[in-house]
Design a protein around this motif. Structure first.
Motif, short mmCIF file in Angstrom:
data_model
loop_
_atom_site.label_atom_id
_atom_site.label_comp_id
_atom_site.label_asym_id
_atom_site.label_seq_id
_atom_site.Cartn_x
_atom_site.Cartn_y
_atom_site.Cartn_z
N CYS A 14 -12.89 4.02 -6.25
CA CYS A 14 -11.93 4.99 -5.75
C CYS A 14 -10.90 4.27 -4.87
CB CYS A 14 -12.65 6.07 -4.95
SG CYS A 14 -11.54 7.33 -4.31
N VAL A 16 -8.98 5.57 -2.90
CA VAL A 16 -8.76 6.29 -1.65
C VAL A 16 -9.82 5.94 -0.62
CG1 VAL A 16 -8.57 8.57 -0.59
CG2 VAL A 16 -7.66 8.18 -2.88
N CYS A 17 -11.08 6.06 -1.01
CA CYS A 17 -12.16 5.83 -0.05
C CYS A 17 -12.97 4.58 -0.40
CB CYS A 17 -13.07 7.04 0.02
SG CYS A 17 -13.97 7.36 -1.50
N CYS A 29 -13.38 9.13 -7.07
CA CYS A 29 -14.79 9.47 -6.96
C CYS A 29 -14.98 10.98 -6.94
CB CYS A 29 -15.39 8.84 -5.71
SG CYS A 29 -14.83 9.61 -4.18
N CYS A 33 -10.45 13.16 -3.39
CA CYS A 33 -9.71 11.91 -3.33
C CYS A 33 -8.58 11.93 -4.34
CB CYS A 33 -10.65 10.74 -3.61
SG CYS A 33 -11.74 10.40 -2.21
ZN LIG Z 1 -12.99 8.64 -3.10
#
Ligand SMILES: [Zn+2]
Length: 60
Positions: A14, A16-17, A29, A33
């Protein structure tokens, strides 16, 4: 040592995270996100002026 790691089958995490992406929301994920990334992407093109709530405080 050339055995493929199960955790790195596709090496997609992911963005984003950083969590392992899920097939349902690849390349992210989760839906959350996904939305985040979308908002960031939109933010680059559409700069929405963040105006603070201005109360009627005019003098005169
Ligand atoms: Zn994520």
């Amino acid at each position: 040592m050339s055995s493929p790691d199960p955790a790195r089958r596709r090496g997609s995490h992911c963005a984003v995270c950083g969590k392992p992406a899920t097939p349902a929301h690849a390349p992210f994920c989760s839906q959350g996100c996904r939305d985040r990334d979308l908002l960031q992407w939109l933010g680059e093109g559409y700069r929405i002026p963040a105006r603070p709530a201005v109360d009627e405080d005019e003098e005169g």
